[in-house]
Enzyme design. Structure first.
Site, PDB file in Angstrom:
ATOM      1  N   PRO A  71      -2.018   1.633  15.641  1.00 41.21           N
ATOM      2  CA  PRO A  71      -2.057   2.186  14.286  1.00 41.21           C
ATOM      3  C   PRO A  71      -1.137   3.405  14.152  1.00 41.21           C
ATOM      4  O   PRO A  71      -1.070   4.230  15.069  1.00 41.21           O
ATOM      5  CB  PRO A  71      -3.523   2.606  14.111  1.00 41.21           C
ATOM      6  N   GLY A  72      -0.440   3.480  13.054  1.00 39.45           N
ATOM      7  CA  GLY A  72       0.357   4.666  12.770  1.00 39.45           C
ATOM      8  C   GLY A  72      -0.230   5.337  11.539  1.00 39.45           C
ATOM      9  O   GLY A  72      -0.883   6.387  11.593  1.00 39.45           O
ATOM     10  N   ARG A  73      -0.070   4.637  10.404  1.00 38.86           N
ATOM     11  CA  ARG A  73      -0.545   5.150   9.120  1.00 38.86           C
ATOM     12  C   ARG A  73      -2.018   5.545   9.159  1.00 38.86           C
ATOM     13  O   ARG A  73      -2.403   6.567   8.596  1.00 38.86           O
ATOM     14  CB  ARG A  73      -0.343   4.035   8.091  1.00 38.86           C
ATOM     15  N   ARG A 108       8.731   5.952  -0.494  1.00 39.85           N
ATOM     16  CA  ARG A 108       7.851   4.777  -0.532  1.00 39.85           C
ATOM     17  C   ARG A 108       7.648   4.178  -1.929  1.00 39.85           C
ATOM     18  O   ARG A 108       7.644   2.964  -2.074  1.00 39.85           O
ATOM     19  CB  ARG A 108       6.500   5.087   0.129  1.00 39.85           C
ATOM     20  N   TYR A 119       8.881   0.390  -1.806  1.00 39.21           N
ATOM     21  CA  TYR A 119       7.819  -0.629  -1.730  1.00 39.21           C
ATOM     22  C   TYR A 119       6.957  -0.650  -3.001  1.00 39.21           C
ATOM     23  O   TYR A 119       5.869  -1.226  -2.986  1.00 39.21           O
ATOM     24  CB  TYR A 119       6.870  -0.350  -0.554  1.00 39.21           C
ATOM     25  N   CYS A 146      19.315  12.317  -8.714  1.00 40.16           N
ATOM     26  CA  CYS A 146      20.185  11.721  -9.739  1.00 40.16           C
ATOM     27  C   CYS A 146      19.982  10.227  -9.847  1.00 40.16           C
ATOM     28  O   CYS A 146      20.945   9.457  -9.704  1.00 40.16           O
ATOM     29  CB  CYS A 146      21.642  11.954  -9.370  1.00 40.16           C
ATOM     30  N   GLU A 147      18.756   9.781 -10.007  1.00 36.97           N
ATOM     31  CA  GLU A 147      18.498   8.353 -10.116  1.00 36.97           C
ATOM     32  C   GLU A 147      17.309   8.145 -11.037  1.00 36.97           C
ATOM     33  O   GLU A 147      16.283   8.811 -10.889  1.00 36.97           O
ATOM     34  CB  GLU A 147      18.119   7.759  -8.748  1.00 36.97           C
ATOM     35  N   TYR A 164       4.918   8.173   7.019  1.00 30.97           N
ATOM     36  CA  TYR A 164       6.192   7.691   6.475  1.00 30.97           C
ATOM     37  C   TYR A 164       6.728   8.544   5.318  1.00 30.97           C
ATOM     38  O   TYR A 164       7.484   8.061   4.483  1.00 30.97           O
ATOM     39  CB  TYR A 164       6.070   6.211   6.062  1.00 30.97           C
TER      40      TYR A 164
HETATM   41  N1  LLP Z   1       3.544  -1.435  15.671  1.00 33.71           N
HETATM   42  C1  LLP Z   1       4.731  -1.938  15.323  1.00 33.71           C
HETATM   43  C2  LLP Z   1       5.425  -2.833  16.241  1.00 33.71           C
HETATM   44  C3  LLP Z   1       5.311  -1.591  14.098  1.00 33.71           C
HETATM   45  O1  LLP Z   1       6.487  -2.094  13.761  1.00 33.71           O
HETATM   46  C4  LLP Z   1       4.621  -0.715  13.233  1.00 33.71           C
HETATM   47  C5  LLP Z   1       5.200  -0.343  11.945  1.00 33.71           C
HETATM   48  C6  LLP Z   1       3.384  -0.214  13.639  1.00 33.71           C
HETATM   49  C7  LLP Z   1       2.868  -0.594  14.869  1.00 33.71           C
HETATM   50  C8  LLP Z   1       2.574   0.741  12.806  1.00 33.71           C
HETATM   51  O2  LLP Z   1       2.229   0.245  11.565  1.00 33.71           O
HETATM   52  P1  LLP Z   1       1.172   1.055  10.674  1.00 33.71           P
HETATM   53  O3  LLP Z   1      -0.143   1.042  11.409  1.00 33.71           O
HETATM   54  O4  LLP Z   1       1.681   2.437  10.500  1.00 33.71           O
HETATM   55  O5  LLP Z   1       1.129   0.304   9.397  1.00 33.71           O
HETATM   56  N2  LLP Z   1       7.878   2.508   6.303  1.00 33.71           N
HETATM   57  C9  LLP Z   1       6.797   1.607   5.942  1.00 33.71           C
HETATM   58  C10 LLP Z   1       6.050   1.115   7.120  1.00 33.71           C
HETATM   59  C11 LLP Z   1       6.918   0.388   8.099  1.00 33.71           C
HETATM   60  C12 LLP Z   1       6.200   0.163   9.354  1.00 33.71           C
HETATM   61  C13 LLP Z   1       7.061  -0.396  10.408  1.00 33.71           C
HETATM   62  N3  LLP Z   1       6.360  -0.711  11.589  1.00 33.71           N
HETATM   63  C14 LLP Z   1       5.874   2.284   4.940  1.00 33.71           C
HETATM   64  O6  LLP Z   1       6.146   3.428   4.564  1.00 33.71           O
HETATM   65  O7  LLP Z   1       4.899   1.709   4.487  1.00 33.71           O
END
Ligand code: LLP
Length: 441
Positions: free
Chosen positions: A300-302, A339, A343, A370-371, A399
């Site tokens: 998990p990242g987000r 974002r 998206y 400017c958009e 992000y």
């Molecule tokens: N593992 C892999 C292999 C990934 O490519 C990603 C995200 C994650 C884990 C973590 O995903 P999360 O749990 O954060 O959803 N910029 C985009 C998100 C792109 C994520 C790319 N890979 C946004 O702002 O929504």
């Protein structure tokens, strides 16, 4: 929006899902006696005054609580569905979501593992104190230099994404080098924006199902399988489907990594599944299909950082277009949060010093770029926004900083960690000199 007035401070125990201000806000946020939004015990107006705007403001305690909750959820699920023989589950911080040294440091201290997607993120993870064996390296097009960097650092795992990478690794990899996982494209599409779906057949990521066995045979130091379905989705069940696809290969897997993507609330009415349901779904599926030995990993990242952070802006211009709408322009925009434009991601907002007052004005919040597409909140209810107001957009912790740019010569905002009433800047605001710092005369 209008926030509920609540003077009770939330303890670390109560954090699991939602704080007093509702889903998108940090748990450690409240409206104080002055009626101002407070994050990590700090009045947002004071933070904005001290560090300027725009600023990314994090409740640092939230980052810690979330890291602990995720680790606990997966350990509890292992205790429930496992038989005690597997290695501890690995919860990895997908550090692309918030590649900030202070965040790496904080996560490392919580017993989290780390996923890096480039040599740059690997550098930051090591600088932030992650021990190399807890780092996992991703990338669909890793260069020789990045592979060499990962091997020299002694990372724990490299996730293989192509046959070309296998060829490179077979030249570079010592037999006692990092263990490898083969990333599978499982042919599963979660419900999320097309740009952040990754598990489908037609994807640049992973090995097609028909070629996975061949990849496993050729991969040096192979220990297991990986997949990542996509980002920001609420469908817990599809992790079971993903595990079943991975379990379909005749191979001894010591590690099963099902990636990240756990969705978070961006709006008031959004209630994603609890972290425990992800943990139980994934763990029970792995134990049913792979048996008891395999180590479970998730990325998990987000989920770890998104709701811990908000962005504070200052309103600079209010423009009424008669019979059309009211435009409220702030001092940031697509350079600090791409974002919405990339998206069509939706956010909400609140005026920091009238956080508990009923929102009465339907406005469009735009940035200073400017958009025409530089729209942060296309339609939002705010309490009568005026020039000089501090506008807070919650759930920008993932992000935001990560994808910030210098478009229009804008200076990237600072990152401020607030905790127990103390605000400390962990990344300073850029300066005009930073903009020309890479020039070669
Ligand atoms: N593992 C892999 C292999 C990934 O490519 C990603 C995200 C994650 C884990 C973590 O995903 P999360 O749990 O954060 O959803 N910029 C985009 C998100 C792109 C994520 C790319 N890979 C946004 O702002 O929504």
């Amino acid at each position: 929006m209008a926030l509920q007035h609540d003077t009770e401070k939330v303890s670390g125990e109560a954090f699991n899902e939602v704080g007093p201000l509702g889903p998108p806000f940090p748990i450690d946020a409240r409206v104080n006696d002055a009626g101002h939004l407070e994050i990590g015990g700090c009045d947002v107006l004071d933070v904005a005054k001290q560090f300027g705007t725009p600023s990314y403001i994090y409740a640092a305690g939230d980052l810690r609580y979330r890291a602990r909750a995720a680790v606990k959820a997966f350990h509890d699920a292992e205790a429930k569905f496992g038989d005690g023989t597997a290695d501890e589950p690995g919860v990895l911080f997908a550090s692309k979501s918030f590649p900030c040294t202070a965040a790496y440091r904080l996560m490392a201290a919580e017993g989290i593992y780390c996923d890096v997607a480039s040599g740059g993120e690997l550098h930051l993870a090591l600088k932030g104190g992650f021990s190399p064996e807890r780092i996992l390296m991703h990338g669909n097009n890793k260069t020789d230099a990045e592979l060499e960097q990962a091997i020299a650092a002694g990372v724990g795992y490299i996730v293989i994404d192509s046959f070309d990478e296998i060829d490179r690794l077979n030249k570079l990899m010592p037999s006692d080098g990092p263990r490898t996982l083969v990333r599978v494209a499982p042919g599963i599409k979660p419900s999320t924006h097309a740009y952040i779906q990754t598990g489908q057949v037609d994807s640049k990521f992973g090995i097609p199902l028909s070629q996975v066995e061949q990849a496993i045979q050729k991969a040096p130091n192979f220990v297991g399988l990986h997949c990542h379905l996509g980002s920001q989705f609420f469908e817990v069940e599809i992790f079971k489907a993903a595990v079943e696809v991975l379990a379909g290969f005749e191979v001894d897997c010591k590690v099963v990594n099902v990636g990240g993507g756990f969705g978070i609330p961006y709006l008031e009415h959004e209630h994603p599944p609890a972290i425990d349901s992800y943990a139980e779904q994934i763990t029970s599926a792995v134990r049913e299909t792979f048996g008891f030995g395999a180590k479970i990993m998730v990325e998990p990242g987000r989920w770890l950082v998104g709701n811990a952070g908000v962005t504070a802006y200052t309103v600079g211009t209010v423009k009424e277009i008669p019979g059309v709408r009211r435009y409220v322009a702030v001092d940031g925009g697509m350079s600090d949060n791409i974002r919405p434009m990339l998206y069509e991601a939706e956010y909400t907002g609140v005026i920091a010093d009238r956080a508990a007052v009923q929102a009465d004005r339907d406005v469009r919040v735009v940035g200073m770029h400017c958009e025409s597409g530089d729209v942060i909140l296309p339609e939002v209810m705010l309490h009568e926004p005026n020039v000089g107001d501090t506008l807070v957009v919650p759930a920008t912790g993932a992000y935001g900083h990560a994808m910030a740019s210098n478009y229009n010569g804008v200076l990237r905002p600072p990152v401020v960690f607030c905790e127990r009433g103390e605000a400390r800047v962990v990344v300073r605001r850029e300066t005009h000199d930073d903009l020309s710092a890479r020039d070669v005369e």
